[in-house]
Design a protein around this motif. Structure first.
Motif, PDB file in Angstrom:
ATOM      1  N   GLU A 297       0.983  -1.028   0.001  1.00  0.00           N
ATOM      2  CA  GLU A 297      -0.140   0.087   0.019  1.00  0.00           C
ATOM      3  C   GLU A 297       0.818   1.237  -0.020  1.00  0.00           C
ATOM      4  OE1 GLU A 297      -0.981   0.766   4.544  1.00  0.00           O
ATOM      5  OE2 GLU A 297      -1.763  -1.226   3.967  1.00  0.00           O
ATOM      6  N   PRO A 298       0.231   2.695  -0.368  1.00  0.00           N
ATOM      7  CA  PRO A 298       1.132   3.657  -0.423  1.00  0.00           C
ATOM      8  C   PRO A 298       1.535   4.022   1.145  1.00  0.00           C
ATOM      9  CG  PRO A 298      -1.081   4.006  -1.529  1.00  0.00           C
ATOM     10  CD  PRO A 298      -1.058   2.772  -0.765  1.00  0.00           C
ATOM     11  N   VAL A 299       2.665   4.831   1.177  1.00  0.00           N
ATOM     12  CA  VAL A 299       3.276   5.170   2.456  1.00  0.00           C
ATOM     13  C   VAL A 299       1.726   6.058   3.379  1.00  0.00           C
ATOM     14  CG1 VAL A 299       4.971   6.713   3.559  1.00  0.00           C
ATOM     15  CG2 VAL A 299       5.715   5.038   1.600  1.00  0.00           C
ATOM     16  N   TRP A 300       2.088   5.898   4.353  1.00  0.00           N
ATOM     17  CA  TRP A 300       1.001   6.614   5.357  1.00  0.00           C
ATOM     18  C   TRP A 300       1.513   8.150   5.270  1.00  0.00           C
ATOM     19  CZ3 TRP A 300      -3.814   5.781   6.947  1.00  0.00           C
ATOM     20  CH2 TRP A 300      -4.222   6.540   7.952  1.00  0.00           C
ATOM     21  N   PRO A 301       0.426   9.117   5.175  1.00  0.00           N
ATOM     22  CA  PRO A 301       0.862  10.535   4.795  1.00  0.00           C
ATOM     23  C   PRO A 301       1.213  11.375   6.107  1.00  0.00           C
ATOM     24  CG  PRO A 301      -1.605  10.226   5.043  1.00  0.00           C
ATOM     25  CD  PRO A 301      -1.021   8.710   5.015  1.00  0.00           C
ATOM     26  N   GLY A 302       1.042  10.684   7.231  1.00  0.00           N
ATOM     27  CA  GLY A 302       1.119  11.689   8.584  1.00  0.00           C
ATOM     28  C   GLY A 302       0.002  12.638   8.563  1.00  0.00           C
ATOM     29  N   GLY A 303       0.281  13.535   9.512  1.00  0.00           N
ATOM     30  CA  GLY A 303      -0.876  14.761   9.607  1.00  0.00           C
ATOM     31  C   GLY A 303      -1.836  14.236  10.752  1.00  0.00           C
ATOM     32  N   ALA A 304      -2.740  15.219  10.939  1.00  0.00           N
ATOM     33  CA  ALA A 304      -3.682  15.159  11.896  1.00  0.00           C
ATOM     34  C   ALA A 304      -4.826  14.100  11.657  1.00  0.00           C
ATOM     35  CB  ALA A 304      -4.303  16.474  12.404  1.00  0.00           C
ATOM     36  N   ASP A 305      -5.531  13.614  12.462  1.00  0.00           N
ATOM     37  CA  ASP A 305      -6.663  12.731  12.277  1.00  0.00           C
ATOM     38  C   ASP A 305      -7.450  13.155  11.249  1.00  0.00           C
ATOM     39  OD1 ASP A 305      -5.395  11.064  13.834  1.00  0.00           O
ATOM     40  OD2 ASP A 305      -6.836  11.228  15.460  1.00  0.00           O
ATOM     41  N   LEU A 306      -8.028  14.579  11.515  1.00  0.00           N
ATOM     42  CA  LEU A 306      -8.928  15.123  10.542  1.00  0.00           C
ATOM     43  C   LEU A 306      -8.468  15.206   8.999  1.00  0.00           C
ATOM     44  CD1 LEU A 306     -11.644  16.652  10.534  1.00  0.00           C
ATOM     45  CD2 LEU A 306     -10.533  18.734  10.478  1.00  0.00           C
ATOM     46  N   GLU A 307      -7.180  15.023   8.786  1.00  0.00           N
ATOM     47  CA  GLU A 307      -6.673  15.061   7.315  1.00  0.00           C
ATOM     48  C   GLU A 307      -6.917  13.740   6.683  1.00  0.00           C
ATOM     49  OE1 GLU A 307      -2.743  16.191   6.819  1.00  0.00           O
ATOM     50  OE2 GLU A 307      -2.837  17.829   8.555  1.00  0.00           O
ATOM     51  N   ASN A 308      -6.977  12.571   7.590  1.00  0.00           N
ATOM     52  CA  ASN A 308      -6.976  11.204   7.201  1.00  0.00           C
ATOM     53  C   ASN A 308      -8.066  10.543   7.382  1.00  0.00           C
ATOM     54  OD1 ASN A 308      -4.085  11.158   6.451  1.00  0.00           O
ATOM     55  ND2 ASN A 308      -3.684  11.487   8.607  1.00  0.00           N
ATOM     56  N   LEU A 309      -9.511  11.442   7.247  1.00  0.00           N
ATOM     57  CA  LEU A 309     -10.688  10.626   7.805  1.00  0.00           C
ATOM     58  C   LEU A 309     -11.209   9.756   6.611  1.00  0.00           C
ATOM     59  CD1 LEU A 309     -12.965  13.544   9.193  1.00  0.00           C
ATOM     60  CD2 LEU A 309     -12.217  11.440  10.404  1.00  0.00           C
ATOM     61  N   ALA A 310     -10.543  10.107   5.397  1.00  0.00           N
ATOM     62  CA  ALA A 310     -11.036   9.185   4.307  1.00  0.00           C
ATOM     63  C   ALA A 310     -10.269   8.119   4.301  1.00  0.00           C
ATOM     64  CB  ALA A 310     -10.598   9.982   2.921  1.00  0.00           C
ATOM     65  N   LEU A 311      -9.234   7.830   5.127  1.00  0.00           N
ATOM     66  CA  LEU A 311      -8.284   6.388   5.234  1.00  0.00           C
ATOM     67  C   LEU A 311      -8.596   5.743   6.443  1.00  0.00           C
ATOM     68  CD1 LEU A 311      -4.882   8.305   4.257  1.00  0.00           C
ATOM     69  CD2 LEU A 311      -6.702   7.776   2.861  1.00  0.00           C
ATOM     70  N   ALA A 312      -9.164   6.411   7.292  1.00  0.00           N
ATOM     71  CA  ALA A 312      -9.538   5.888   8.792  1.00  0.00           C
ATOM     72  C   ALA A 312     -10.272   4.293   8.605  1.00  0.00           C
ATOM     73  CB  ALA A 312     -10.126   6.865   9.748  1.00  0.00           C
ATOM     74  N   GLN A 313     -11.184   4.454   7.931  1.00  0.00           N
ATOM     75  CA  GLN A 313     -11.997   3.388   7.840  1.00  0.00           C
ATOM     76  C   GLN A 313     -11.287   2.047   7.411  1.00  0.00           C
ATOM     77  OE1 GLN A 313     -15.622   3.422   5.699  1.00  0.00           O
ATOM     78  NE2 GLN A 313     -16.485   1.565   6.186  1.00  0.00           N
ATOM     79  N   ALA A 314     -10.867   2.291   6.159  1.00  0.00           N
ATOM     80  CA  ALA A 314      -9.969   1.182   5.814  1.00  0.00           C
ATOM     81  C   ALA A 314      -8.667   0.833   6.645  1.00  0.00           C
ATOM     82  CB  ALA A 314      -9.584   1.457   4.290  1.00  0.00           C
TER      83      ALA A 314
END
Length: 274
Positions: free
Chosen positions: A86-103
């Motif tokens: 899979e791609p490298v995790w982007p880092g950043g705050a949880d809000l930035e990664n909401l679209a990734l959180a479920q998967a």
């Protein structure tokens, strides 16, 4: 090389009696379930699962959106010692990664072996050479295209990238590509956590996909990532995507091949066809 389209963005590629799977999706209804009951009533894409179960030597994920990283589908497809790339995790705050959180959470709960892949990085698994190539996500989340090489042939899965300027680099370094799977639904999105929304599509539309196939020097282009997930007001794909793609591909120097979910074909190498 034998290729089977699983519906939506799912692809299964077999060589020398083993397979890799890319972006398999088993439970389409779970993808937008966090948006509520209206999302669960939306039209869902038709999908099938890889076969046989528990045999794939690698699972490739273009990005960690739920419709491309279904942990249950991957767990059922993969052999016990196989990894998810899979791609490298982007880092950043949880809000930035909401679209990734479920998967991301589902993959963690499934206890799958996971490996982060950097762009242009190549690994070998069984008879396959797997290379992460550039892709550009319309929502700003990390994404890669996957190049799968086996039997002297090359298949390229574009994820659900937008149209971008890496095509010539990809073709120059790794082409020609015998078959390219290209997203075509041109969806414009308006999610609550992405405000104000972009007026631009988050993935290629049919005409852009047809041009991308030519820029990549493809022998065959197979459209994917269409005919599903029309959810008002959050997700608006283009209408008649497959017909528009076929029209846009007419006269271009490749074969346009529209498949039904579960349909497979044997890849003919570009070099031997020319």
């Amino acid at each position: 090389m034998q290729i089977r389209w699983l519906g939506w963005a799912g692809v299964e590629i077999e060589a020398e009696g083993v397979a890799v799977v890319i972006d398999p999706l088993a439970d389409a209804s779970a993808t937008f379930a966090p948006l509520g009951e209206e999302a669960r009533r939306a039209k869902l894409p038709s999908v099938v699962e890889p076969q046989p179960r528990g045999a794939a030597v690698a699972g490739l994920v273009s990005h960690l959106h739920r419709d491309h990283a279904d942990a249950a589908a991957l767990a059922r497809a993969l052999a016990a010692d196989a990894s998810v790339h899979e791609p490298v995790w982007p880092g950043g705050a949880d809000l930035e990664n909401l679209a990734l959180a479920q998967a991301n959470a589902e993959l963690a709960q499934a206890n799958l072996r996971r490996r982060a892949a950097k762009v242009w990085e190549r690994v070998e698994v069984g008879p396959f050479a797997l290379t992460a190539l550039p892709a550009v996500d319309g929502l700003g989340d990390p994404q890669v295209s996957w190049l799968i090489e086996a039997d002297g042939q090359r298949a390229l899965h574009l994820g659900d990238t937008v149209f971008h300027g890496y095509w010539w680099r990809m073709a120059r370094r790794h082409g020609p590509f015998d078959v390219v799977f290209a997203p075509i639904n041109g969806a414009v999105v308006d999610f609550p956590h992405r405000q104000p929304p972009s007026p631009l599509a988050a993935t290629m539309d049919p005409e852009q996909a047809a041009l991308a196939g030519e820029l990549l020097g493809a022998g065959t282009v197979v459209p994917m990532h269409y005919d599903g997930f029309e959810i008002d007001p959050w997700y608006h794909p283009v209408a008649d995507a497959a017909a528009r793609f076929e029209a846009a591909a007419t006269g271009r120097p490749y074969e346009a091949r529209v498949l039904e979910p579960g349909q497979s074909f044997e890849v003919a190498a570009v070099s031997s066809a020319s």
